[in-house]
Scaffold this motif. Sequence first.
Motif, PDB file in Angstrom:
ATOM      1  N   ALA A  81      -6.205  11.272   5.720  1.00 29.78           N
ATOM      2  CA  ALA A  81      -6.529  11.324   4.094  1.00 29.78           C
ATOM      3  C   ALA A  81      -5.782  12.124   3.797  1.00 29.78           C
ATOM      4  O   ALA A  81      -6.049  13.608   2.761  1.00 29.78           O
ATOM      5  CB  ALA A  81      -7.859  10.409   3.305  1.00 29.78           C
ATOM      6  N   ILE A  82      -4.233  12.340   2.733  1.00 28.22           N
ATOM      7  CA  ILE A  82      -3.453  13.592   2.413  1.00 28.22           C
ATOM      8  C   ILE A  82      -3.543  13.630   1.155  1.00 28.22           C
ATOM      9  O   ILE A  82      -3.575  14.567   0.396  1.00 28.22           O
ATOM     10  CB  ILE A  82      -2.216  13.431   3.451  1.00 28.22           C
ATOM     11  CG1 ILE A  82      -3.001  13.566   4.866  1.00 28.22           C
ATOM     12  CG2 ILE A  82      -1.490  15.003   2.497  1.00 28.22           C
ATOM     13  CD1 ILE A  82      -1.108  14.084   5.461  1.00 28.22           C
ATOM     14  N   GLY A  83      -3.587  12.371   0.746  1.00 28.68           N
ATOM     15  CA  GLY A  83      -3.219  12.428  -1.153  1.00 28.68           C
ATOM     16  C   GLY A  83      -1.657  12.489  -0.929  1.00 28.68           C
ATOM     17  O   GLY A  83      -1.032  13.036  -0.096  1.00 28.68           O
ATOM     18  N   ARG A  84      -1.824  12.409  -2.553  1.00 27.86           N
ATOM     19  CA  ARG A  84      -0.120  12.249  -2.677  1.00 27.86           C
ATOM     20  C   ARG A  84       0.321  14.767  -2.453  1.00 27.86           C
ATOM     21  O   ARG A  84      -0.438  15.220  -3.216  1.00 27.86           O
ATOM     22  CB  ARG A  84       0.180  12.151  -4.514  1.00 27.86           C
ATOM     23  CG  ARG A  84       0.098  10.476  -4.563  1.00 27.86           C
ATOM     24  CD  ARG A  84       0.257  10.213  -5.899  1.00 27.86           C
ATOM     25  NE  ARG A  84       0.928   8.775  -5.595  1.00 27.86           N
ATOM     26  CZ  ARG A  84       0.531   8.442  -7.302  1.00 27.86           C
ATOM     27  NH1 ARG A  84       0.116   9.022  -7.999  1.00 27.86           N
ATOM     28  NH2 ARG A  84       0.965   6.665  -6.727  1.00 27.86           N
ATOM     29  N   THR A 107       1.183   6.745   5.990  1.00 27.78           N
ATOM     30  CA  THR A 107      -0.386   6.772   6.251  1.00 27.78           C
ATOM     31  C   THR A 107      -1.412   6.169   5.844  1.00 27.78           C
ATOM     32  O   THR A 107      -2.695   5.340   5.630  1.00 27.78           O
ATOM     33  CB  THR A 107      -0.445   8.686   6.204  1.00 27.78           C
ATOM     34  OG1 THR A 107       0.685   9.552   6.541  1.00 27.78           O
ATOM     35  CG2 THR A 107      -1.914   8.773   6.193  1.00 27.78           C
ATOM     36  N   ALA A 108      -0.934   6.275   3.803  1.00 30.54           N
ATOM     37  CA  ALA A 108      -1.430   5.391   3.138  1.00 30.54           C
ATOM     38  C   ALA A 108      -1.533   3.860   3.714  1.00 30.54           C
ATOM     39  O   ALA A 108      -2.695   3.116   3.175  1.00 30.54           O
ATOM     40  CB  ALA A 108      -1.291   5.472   1.636  1.00 30.54           C
ATOM     41  N   SER A 109      -0.506   3.808   4.569  1.00 30.39           N
ATOM     42  CA  SER A 109      -0.285   1.897   4.392  1.00 30.39           C
ATOM     43  C   SER A 109      -1.381   1.210   5.751  1.00 30.39           C
ATOM     44  O   SER A 109      -1.593   0.542   5.773  1.00 30.39           O
ATOM     45  CB  SER A 109       1.036   1.238   4.869  1.00 30.39           C
ATOM     46  OG  SER A 109       1.351   2.379   6.219  1.00 30.39           O
ATOM     47  N   VAL A 110      -1.346   2.511   6.376  1.00 32.45           N
ATOM     48  CA  VAL A 110      -2.141   2.921   7.851  1.00 32.45           C
ATOM     49  C   VAL A 110      -3.407   2.508   7.512  1.00 32.45           C
ATOM     50  O   VAL A 110      -4.839   2.195   7.620  1.00 32.45           O
ATOM     51  CB  VAL A 110      -2.337   3.323   8.800  1.00 32.45           C
ATOM     52  CG1 VAL A 110      -3.184   3.705   9.689  1.00 32.45           C
ATOM     53  CG2 VAL A 110      -0.817   3.746   9.268  1.00 32.45           C
ATOM     54  N   ARG A 111      -4.344   3.202   5.967  1.00 33.72           N
ATOM     55  CA  ARG A 111      -5.595   2.961   5.673  1.00 33.72           C
ATOM     56  C   ARG A 111      -5.474   1.868   5.309  1.00 33.72           C
ATOM     57  O   ARG A 111      -7.290   1.203   5.141  1.00 33.72           O
ATOM     58  CB  ARG A 111      -5.570   4.359   4.794  1.00 33.72           C
ATOM     59  CG  ARG A 111      -5.559   5.683   5.144  1.00 33.72           C
ATOM     60  CD  ARG A 111      -5.922   6.798   4.500  1.00 33.72           C
ATOM     61  NE  ARG A 111      -6.490   6.777   3.448  1.00 33.72           N
ATOM     62  CZ  ARG A 111      -8.302   6.668   3.674  1.00 33.72           C
ATOM     63  NH1 ARG A 111      -7.593   7.866   4.920  1.00 33.72           N
ATOM     64  NH2 ARG A 111      -9.100   7.565   2.777  1.00 33.72           N
ATOM     65  N   ALA A 120       0.932  -1.180  -0.100  1.00 35.96           N
ATOM     66  CA  ALA A 120      -0.095  -0.400  -0.384  1.00 35.96           C
ATOM     67  C   ALA A 120       0.517   1.555  -0.148  1.00 35.96           C
ATOM     68  O   ALA A 120       0.740   2.285  -1.030  1.00 35.96           O
ATOM     69  CB  ALA A 120      -0.760   0.225   0.775  1.00 35.96           C
ATOM     70  N   ALA A 121       2.138   1.671   0.741  1.00 33.48           N
ATOM     71  CA  ALA A 121       2.942   2.343   0.528  1.00 33.48           C
ATOM     72  C   ALA A 121       3.141   2.535  -0.774  1.00 33.48           C
ATOM     73  O   ALA A 121       3.880   3.787  -0.663  1.00 33.48           O
ATOM     74  CB  ALA A 121       3.720   2.367   2.323  1.00 33.48           C
TER      75      ALA A 121
END
Length: 435
Positions: free
Chosen positions: A178-181, A45-49, A25-26
């Motif tokens: 949910a910050i995004g790139r 953060t995306a991996s935690v989602r 995911a990361a």
Amino acid sequence: MLRLDARRIAPLVAVPSLALVGVVAAWRAMTPGVAGWDNALVALTASVRWTGPLAAMLAAWLAVREHRLGYLRDLSARSPATGPLLDMLLLTHTVLLSYGVTAVAVIGETALTQRPGPAHPLGLLAGALALVLHAVVGYLAGRLLPYLPTVAATGVVSGLWAGLRGPGSWAALLPPAAIGRLEPFTTLHAAVPAAQLLWTAGLVAALVTGYVWTLTRRRALVVALVCALAATALGTHRLVSRQEAVVPARVGHVCRQWPLTICVHPALAGALPALETALTPLAARLGATPGAFTRVVQRPDGEPTGIHGGVAFVHIPSLNPGFERQVVRQIQTALTDRRSCADPRNARGLAYRALVDVWLRGEEAPPAAPSSSPKPATGNLERASVAASVSAPAVERLTLAAQRFAGWDEARRRAWLAENYSAYRSCTLTLRHFR
């Protein structure tokens, strides 16, 4: 009791699975070719989602399984809170170990690149606590509702919490955010990871303290519970007042000086060789025209692009495959008089211009020497015909122009472009320009 405690080693088997999902995911969330701590933090953060719902399901499953043997704990002299606290401690070690593997992979890849930018250790800790929060919520859900459907329901609710919060609101900043790139020339505001860490730590402490209080009824825990809730409220207030996690960052450029000066964001330094290869021929072909440039500078997204004073300003959001061709097209677009080329009366001129555009992009190599019966540039002609949408006689004239243009060598093409640049820019080329 020793056998019962030994069974808690089973969740450690889940560490490789959670770590694998987290790394995948990361890696998918990282901006291709962009090396920086901001990019690494967003990826974690995306991996935690993704791993958060899995951790919650694992914790709920453990709670449901251990609840069936809970009567054995009542036979001991230990506090009723000891067993749940040990379970949550083991789950915390499990999820943190998997998060650590993901962090090592992402940070290791970032640290091996040049100029990764400022680090955000608080953001790293906030991501770790967000994963612990999922585990605690899942475990408490399994303790309060010790049924197998609770395991699936916990995963669904956690997944909805992570997936339904899109960027643009303060709720999107709640962990896992949910910050995004992040685009180049932007960075995370330092106050956001700190507020997220405060919010997550307070909520975890409140949940654990509240549950222990329901088991032991000790009044001293009420004070700790109030303090934890106050920390959560303070973190929420800071996130609500912040609203935006991404702010502009003032950073310099790294440049490659020869044969063409190209300057990009430090995190995109790996793009310099490919950009030099793609842009040097274009700069040479435009060298004798008003659109000539000797310097290329990357600008932040939102700022205008174009060619001014011999400098070509471009956008490079990422290093996806083919990014250098996109930059070439940006410069070509800057050579266009948009108002004139959008005029329907210049549709034929737009078709003739397409012949030249393909050559400028380097998509069609000119023949080594002129030929008395040159073969038309098929790729040029097809693109031009599509752009033209004109009658059969016009297509014949376009074919003749393609044949003539294909028969010229590189030096003649450059001289021709310098002479007819005004017609090329305004999309008013005709067959007579190719004589």
